[in-house]
Design a protein around this motif. Structure first.
Motif, PDB file in Angstrom:
ATOM      1  N   UNK A 107     -23.656  35.824   7.538  1.00  0.00           N
ATOM      2  CA  UNK A 107     -24.646  36.886   7.762  1.00  0.00           C
ATOM      3  C   UNK A 107     -24.361  37.650   9.048  1.00  0.00           C
ATOM      4  N   UNK A 108     -23.857  36.946  10.070  1.00  0.00           N
ATOM      5  CA  UNK A 108     -23.642  37.641  11.349  1.00  0.00           C
ATOM      6  C   UNK A 108     -22.253  38.250  11.459  1.00  0.00           C
ATOM      7  N   UNK A 109     -21.407  37.996  10.452  1.00  0.00           N
ATOM      8  CA  UNK A 109     -20.047  38.517  10.545  1.00  0.00           C
ATOM      9  C   UNK A 109     -19.998  40.033  10.760  1.00  0.00           C
ATOM     10  N   UNK A 110     -20.799  40.817  10.003  1.00  0.00           N
ATOM     11  CA  UNK A 110     -20.734  42.269  10.232  1.00  0.00           C
ATOM     12  C   UNK A 110     -21.104  42.655  11.661  1.00  0.00           C
ATOM     13  N   UNK A 111     -21.876  41.791  12.332  1.00  0.00           N
ATOM     14  CA  UNK A 111     -22.303  42.120  13.696  1.00  0.00           C
ATOM     15  C   UNK A 111     -21.193  41.908  14.710  1.00  0.00           C
ATOM     16  N   UNK A 112     -20.167  41.159  14.292  1.00  0.00           N
ATOM     17  CA  UNK A 112     -19.090  40.878  15.245  1.00  0.00           C
ATOM     18  C   UNK A 112     -17.965  41.904  15.171  1.00  0.00           C
ATOM     19  N   UNK A 113     -18.064  42.838  14.205  1.00  0.00           N
ATOM     20  CA  UNK A 113     -17.006  43.832  14.072  1.00  0.00           C
ATOM     21  C   UNK A 113     -16.911  44.701  15.324  1.00  0.00           C
ATOM     22  N   UNK A 114     -15.686  44.819  15.855  1.00  0.00           N
ATOM     23  CA  UNK A 114     -15.520  45.580  17.092  1.00  0.00           C
ATOM     24  C   UNK A 114     -15.856  47.048  16.880  1.00  0.00           C
ATOM     25  N   UNK A 125     -29.210  40.636  19.599  1.00  0.00           N
ATOM     26  CA  UNK A 125     -28.076  39.716  19.588  1.00  0.00           C
ATOM     27  C   UNK A 125     -28.006  39.016  18.232  1.00  0.00           C
ATOM     28  N   UNK A 126     -26.808  38.560  17.851  1.00  0.00           N
ATOM     29  CA  UNK A 126     -26.611  38.038  16.502  1.00  0.00           C
ATOM     30  C   UNK A 126     -27.592  36.923  16.119  1.00  0.00           C
ATOM     31  N   UNK A 127     -27.894  36.027  17.049  1.00  0.00           N
ATOM     32  CA  UNK A 127     -28.774  34.904  16.711  1.00  0.00           C
ATOM     33  C   UNK A 127     -30.174  35.365  16.327  1.00  0.00           C
ATOM     34  N   UNK A 128     -30.704  36.276  17.141  1.00  0.00           N
ATOM     35  CA  UNK A 128     -32.038  36.808  16.865  1.00  0.00           C
ATOM     36  C   UNK A 128     -32.031  37.536  15.532  1.00  0.00           C
ATOM     37  N   UNK A 129     -30.972  38.333  15.342  1.00  0.00           N
ATOM     38  CA  UNK A 129     -30.885  39.124  14.120  1.00  0.00           C
ATOM     39  C   UNK A 129     -30.777  38.216  12.890  1.00  0.00           C
ATOM     40  N   UNK A 130     -30.012  37.148  13.017  1.00  0.00           N
ATOM     41  CA  UNK A 130     -29.857  36.193  11.918  1.00  0.00           C
ATOM     42  C   UNK A 130     -31.224  35.646  11.502  1.00  0.00           C
ATOM     43  N   UNK A 131     -32.001  35.209  12.477  1.00  0.00           N
ATOM     44  CA  UNK A 131     -33.321  34.657  12.168  1.00  0.00           C
ATOM     45  C   UNK A 131     -34.190  35.709  11.482  1.00  0.00           C
TER      46      UNK A 131
END
Ligand SMILES: Nc1ncnc2c1ncn2[C@@H]1O[C@H](COP(=O)(O)OP(=O)(O)OP(=O)(O)O)[C@@H](O)[C@H]1O
Ligand SMILES: [Mg+2]
Length: 259
Positions: A107-114, A125-131
């Motif tokens: 789920x957070x992979x798209x958020x890590x795209x440079x 941040x990815x963790x908050x967004x994931x939840x």
């Protein structure tokens, strides 16, 4: 948002007899807030059209413009803007979710795209967004630590939807999002998509061979046959006064969902 301008997509050698004209001179406008359904029988070009919108493929002739800029797979800038705003849900969550990755990672992979980060469009941040997105699709927070195979088909499609929502897109492209699912969970997943489109003010492009599904979710309809648009208009008009013989035959063949 999108302008599809006299687009043709041919597969195979262009002038050979075996070439397939998947899309043939398709012209179409998609405006912000539209809920557009694309319907047509198998092989009519539906997936080819959404792949062009997603920037996963390029036309053989004609052009696709996104927010006024021509989509070109060699133009990283426009593609980055597209990736920041347009997300896609595929037909079969078994093949679209990497079985070796945990749900949290998927789920957070798209958020890590440079590229996406460079556009500055990444929410929190990815963790908050994931939840947040797991909650939005009706999955428990504990789902993050599990693998896709530990979920049912309907739940897997919820994971795929969570992944699509994570970067906070403006446009959701969904290619037959429930046709690989058990009949008993289709309505739930369709209702989820409807709710999310409404609350997140998304533009929706939904592909289905099922007119009942499109009627349930969409306000605009495009009917494809052999790669050509044979009918387009508001869902109400197309359903109550279909013009093309092909649309009439589709309507006659499909039972309607009870309201
Ligand atoms: N990568 C490809 N290479 C060769 N031919 C292709 C390719 N992709 C699509 N086609 C052909 O283009 C035509 C349109 O295919 P497309 O997948 O867009 O149809 P569809 O409407 O999505 O069908 P379905 O309802 O079965 O998913 C078909 O004849 C298909 O075989
Ligand atoms: Mg398809």
């Amino acid at each position: 948002m999108f302008e599809v301008d006299h687009v043709t997509r041919t597969f195979g050698r262009r002038k050979s007899e075996t070439a397939v004209q998947a899309l043939d001179d398709v012209t179409l406008d998609i405006k912000s807030g539209d809920r557009l359904g694309i319907v047509g029988e198998s092989g009519s070009g539906k997936t080819t059209l959404v792949r062009l919108l997603a920037g996963l493929d390029s036309p053989t002739a004609g052009e696709v413009r996104f927010q006024g800029a021509r989509l070109d797979r060699r133009d990283p800038h426009t593609l980055a803007r597209l990736r920041a705003s347009v997300q896609m849900v595929f037909q079969d969550p078994r093949s679209s979710l990497d079985p070796r990755m945990k749900v949290g990672q998927i789920v957070t992979e798209p958020l890590r795209s440079r590229r996406l980060r460079q556009t500055g469009a990444i929410p929190t941040d990815p963790k908050t967004r994931l939840a947040e997105v797991l909650d939005q699709v009706g999955l428990p927070a504990a789902a993050a630590a599990l693998y896709p195979h530990e979920f049912s088909g309907g739940q897997r499609q919820r994971i795929a939807i969570a992944r699509a929502l994570a970067p906070n897109p403006d446009i959701l492209l969904a290619d037959e999002p429930v046709s690989a699912l058990d009949v008993s969970v289709r309505a739930q997943v369709l209702n989820l998509i409807t709710d999310l489109v409404t609350t997140m003010h998304l533009t929706l492009v939904l592909v289905s061979h099922d007119l009942a599904v499109i009627r349930h979710l969409c306000d605009q309809v495009v009917v494809l046959q052999h790669g050509r648009i044979v009918e387009q208009g508001s869902a109400d008009a197309v359903y109550s006064h279909p013009q093309a013989a092909y649309t009439k035959s589709l309507l006659a063949a499909v039972p309607r969902l009870p309201d």
